[in-house]
Design a protein around this motif. Structure first.
Motif, PDB file in Angstrom:
ATOM      1  N   TYR A  94       0.763  -1.046  -0.174  1.00  0.00           N
ATOM      2  CA  TYR A  94       0.077   0.075   0.092  1.00  0.00           C
ATOM      3  C   TYR A  94       0.829   1.259  -0.016  1.00  0.00           C
ATOM      4  O   TYR A  94       0.678   2.015  -0.884  1.00  0.00           O
ATOM      5  N   GLU A  95       1.831   1.273   1.040  1.00  0.00           N
ATOM      6  CA  GLU A  95       2.863   2.465   0.839  1.00  0.00           C
ATOM      7  C   GLU A  95       3.697   2.415  -0.193  1.00  0.00           C
ATOM      8  O   GLU A  95       3.699   3.717  -0.907  1.00  0.00           O
ATOM      9  N   LEU A  96       3.848   1.435  -0.736  1.00  0.00           N
ATOM     10  CA  LEU A  96       4.685   1.443  -2.368  1.00  0.00           C
ATOM     11  C   LEU A  96       3.818   2.503  -3.340  1.00  0.00           C
ATOM     12  O   LEU A  96       4.042   3.156  -4.077  1.00  0.00           O
ATOM     13  N   ALA A  97       2.455   1.918  -3.431  1.00  0.00           N
ATOM     14  CA  ALA A  97       1.545   2.236  -4.215  1.00  0.00           C
ATOM     15  C   ALA A  97       1.526   3.814  -4.092  1.00  0.00           C
ATOM     16  O   ALA A  97       1.369   4.640  -5.022  1.00  0.00           O
ATOM     17  N   GLN A 116       0.214   5.709  -7.635  1.00  0.00           N
ATOM     18  CA  GLN A 116      -0.607   4.839  -8.291  1.00  0.00           C
ATOM     19  C   GLN A 116      -2.065   5.111  -8.303  1.00  0.00           C
ATOM     20  O   GLN A 116      -2.474   5.477  -7.058  1.00  0.00           O
ATOM     21  N   PRO A 117      -2.649   5.005  -9.333  1.00  0.00           N
ATOM     22  CA  PRO A 117      -4.330   5.449  -9.111  1.00  0.00           C
ATOM     23  C   PRO A 117      -5.081   4.439  -8.500  1.00  0.00           C
ATOM     24  O   PRO A 117      -6.170   4.773  -8.088  1.00  0.00           O
ATOM     25  N   THR A 118      -4.785   3.049  -8.912  1.00  0.00           N
ATOM     26  CA  THR A 118      -5.434   1.894  -8.233  1.00  0.00           C
ATOM     27  C   THR A 118      -4.400   0.856  -7.636  1.00  0.00           C
ATOM     28  O   THR A 118      -3.294   0.908  -8.056  1.00  0.00           O
ATOM     29  N   LEU A 119      -4.935   0.085  -6.857  1.00  0.00           N
ATOM     30  CA  LEU A 119      -4.039  -0.828  -6.165  1.00  0.00           C
ATOM     31  C   LEU A 119      -5.085  -2.081  -6.042  1.00  0.00           C
ATOM     32  O   LEU A 119      -6.199  -2.202  -5.604  1.00  0.00           O
ATOM     33  N   THR A 120      -4.895  -3.341  -6.659  1.00  0.00           N
ATOM     34  CA  THR A 120      -5.529  -4.685  -6.257  1.00  0.00           C
ATOM     35  C   THR A 120      -5.107  -5.316  -5.320  1.00  0.00           C
ATOM     36  O   THR A 120      -3.617  -5.776  -5.543  1.00  0.00           O
TER      37      THR A 120
END
Length: 73
Positions: free
Chosen positions: A15-18, A23-27
């Motif tokens: 999450y922290e990397l995103a 990043q606009p999204t993360l799955t």
């Protein structure tokens, strides 16, 4: 409890990397199981200011075992 703790630490790391890379999204793939990991992740997401929204809906790739997170900056 130990396994859940390890899984949540990994989630926090990615999450922290995103967020760091805007990043606009993360799955997040949490699997179906009993739902404990999903519940914990959703509780954490409710506290994060960068989260615009998140949804756990059926997808062909993951079934109900993944949450799509939409981020705002």
């Amino acid at each position: 409890f130990e396994i859940l703790t390890i899984q949540l630490k990994e989630f926090e790391k990615f999450y922290e990397l995103a967020v760091a890379h805007y990043q606009p999204t993360l799955t997040v793939i949490h699997g179906v199981g009993t739902g404990k990991l999903r519940e914990e992740i959703h509780a954490i997401l409710n506290t994060k200011r960068e989260v615009k929204s998140f949804i756990n809906q059926y997808t062909a790739a993951y079934g109900y075992g993944a949450t799509e997170i939409y981020l705002k900056y």
